[in-house]
Design a protein around this motif. Sequence first.
Motif, PDB file in Angstrom:
ATOM      1  N   HIS A  52       0.807  -1.231   0.000  1.00 40.82           N
ATOM      2  CA  HIS A  52       0.000   0.000   0.000  1.00 40.82           C
ATOM      3  C   HIS A  52       0.832   1.269   0.000  1.00 40.82           C
ATOM      4  N   LYS A  53       1.981   1.243  -0.602  1.00 45.38           N
ATOM      5  CA  LYS A  53       2.753   2.480  -0.734  1.00 45.38           C
ATOM      6  C   LYS A  53       3.723   2.353  -1.907  1.00 45.38           C
ATOM      7  N   TRP A  54       4.272   3.511  -2.291  1.00 46.40           N
ATOM      8  CA  TRP A  54       5.250   3.589  -3.380  1.00 46.40           C
ATOM      9  C   TRP A  54       4.711   3.060  -4.710  1.00 46.40           C
ATOM     10  N   TYR A  55       3.499   3.453  -5.036  1.00 47.07           N
ATOM     11  CA  TYR A  55       2.906   3.002  -6.303  1.00 47.07           C
ATOM     12  C   TYR A  55       2.609   4.145  -7.258  1.00 47.07           C
ATOM     13  N   TRP A  56       2.781   5.391  -6.810  1.00 51.49           N
ATOM     14  CA  TRP A  56       2.416   6.557  -7.613  1.00 51.49           C
ATOM     15  C   TRP A  56       3.511   7.600  -7.528  1.00 51.49           C
ATOM     16  N   VAL A  57       3.944   8.111  -8.680  1.00 52.39           N
ATOM     17  CA  VAL A  57       4.923   9.205  -8.704  1.00 52.39           C
ATOM     18  C   VAL A  57       4.169  10.441  -9.194  1.00 52.39           C
ATOM     19  N   ASP A  58       3.803  11.285  -8.264  1.00 52.64           N
ATOM     20  CA  ASP A  58       2.930  12.413  -8.610  1.00 52.64           C
ATOM     21  C   ASP A  58       3.576  13.353  -9.624  1.00 52.64           C
ATOM     22  N   GLN A  59       4.883  13.559  -9.477  1.00 52.54           N
ATOM     23  CA  GLN A  59       5.598  14.493 -10.362  1.00 52.54           C
ATOM     24  C   GLN A  59       5.463  14.123 -11.842  1.00 52.54           C
ATOM     25  N   TYR A  60       5.504  12.804 -12.124  1.00 51.49           N
ATOM     26  CA  TYR A  60       5.480  12.342 -13.521  1.00 51.49           C
ATOM     27  C   TYR A  60       4.234  11.519 -13.854  1.00 51.49           C
ATOM     28  N   HIS A  61       3.332  11.385 -12.904  1.00 48.28           N
ATOM     29  CA  HIS A  61       2.097  10.607 -13.104  1.00 48.28           C
ATOM     30  C   HIS A  61       2.360   9.141 -13.432  1.00 48.28           C
ATOM     31  N   TYR A  62       3.399   8.572 -12.836  1.00 44.05           N
ATOM     32  CA  TYR A  62       3.658   7.140 -13.030  1.00 44.05           C
ATOM     33  C   TYR A  62       2.820   6.353 -12.029  1.00 44.05           C
ATOM     34  N   ARG A  74      -7.860   4.871   0.426  1.00 45.34           N
ATOM     35  CA  ARG A  74      -6.477   5.060   0.856  1.00 45.34           C
ATOM     36  C   ARG A  74      -5.586   5.612  -0.274  1.00 45.34           C
ATOM     37  N   CYS A  75      -6.071   5.573  -1.518  1.00 43.65           N
ATOM     38  CA  CYS A  75      -5.257   5.975  -2.669  1.00 43.65           C
ATOM     39  C   CYS A  75      -4.720   7.395  -2.475  1.00 43.65           C
ATOM     40  N   VAL A  76      -3.424   7.572  -2.744  1.00 41.47           N
ATOM     41  CA  VAL A  76      -2.828   8.908  -2.537  1.00 41.47           C
ATOM     42  C   VAL A  76      -3.360   9.865  -3.601  1.00 41.47           C
ATOM     43  N   GLU A  77      -3.309  11.134  -3.276  1.00 39.98           N
ATOM     44  CA  GLU A  77      -3.885  12.160  -4.134  1.00 39.98           C
ATOM     45  C   GLU A  77      -3.313  12.086  -5.557  1.00 39.98           C
ATOM     46  N   GLY A  78      -4.181  12.113  -6.528  1.00 41.48           N
ATOM     47  CA  GLY A  78      -3.760  12.106  -7.935  1.00 41.48           C
ATOM     48  C   GLY A  78      -3.691  10.729  -8.548  1.00 41.48           C
ATOM     49  N   SER A  79      -3.624   9.673  -7.707  1.00 47.20           N
ATOM     50  CA  SER A  79      -3.416   8.319  -8.242  1.00 47.20           C
ATOM     51  C   SER A  79      -4.713   7.645  -8.665  1.00 47.20           C
TER      52      SER A  79
END
Length: 268
Positions: A52-62, A74-79
């Motif tokens: 449940h972590k390290w799945y989204w890179v907000d800077q590059y939208h990965y 629980r999904c982080v913002e933007g993901s």
Amino acid sequence: MTSTATRPRGARARAAIAAKTLRTDRWWFAPLITVVGLSAWVIYATVRVFMHKWYWVDQYHYLTPFYSPCVTERCVEGSSHFGSFLPGWWIIPDAALTLPFLLLFRLTCYYYRKAYYRSFWLSPPACAVPDGHQSYSGETRFPLLGQNLHRYFFYAAAIISLINTWDAIYAFHSPEGFGFGLGNIVLLVNVVMLWAYTISCHSCRHIIGGRLKHFSKHPLRYKAWTGVSWLNVRHMQLAWITLGTLALTDFYVMAVAAKWITDLRFIN
Ligand code: FES
């Protein structure tokens, strides 16, 4: 020699040879390597899904495919591209809508069936090597009867490949707007290989070219069927390659998200 009358019910006839097998080559190698490879992948994927972590890179939208689409609270913002409507309980994977179908698609895949019937169930482990079981009912009874649902899981997998394609396109992003980095190449290669594996499916081949009496009357379907057939003979390789690209893509996104490495940027 065991006669038909004394043979246990369901057991098959076997030549009267004392040795378990006359094969002298390394017939056990393929099942062994399959057990090691599939077990390692399942352990890695399970750990990652419940991390449940390290799945989204907000800077590059990965976004890693293991969390796509992210649909829990629980999904982080933007993901979360399709809404976050499921509770954020630890036991619920963040990609709870897609992972079960992907699992069922692979579990019922004709190639994976062969792989795990041979390597995990030893049924049989190799040609001309005795079955590890006394009886065999094939896929005619529950639960293996469910293998026939594969054609429906194919449709679900095709939709999920579309979602993964959207993720790969959405990732051409940087804080300045358009951006392109090594992560984009990783995501693109993964999605191309996923499509190749999905399209090379035996059910897909049947959907495209099956039940036709005259190919000459359906030139477009014949052309598509020829292309799918070309991929279909490579289905086993694609099954393994996509396990590799999925794990690599996930690991790359994790490494960038956790700031173990920085993404190599070509544009912005
Ligand atoms: S036969 Fe392997 S995915 Fe359909």
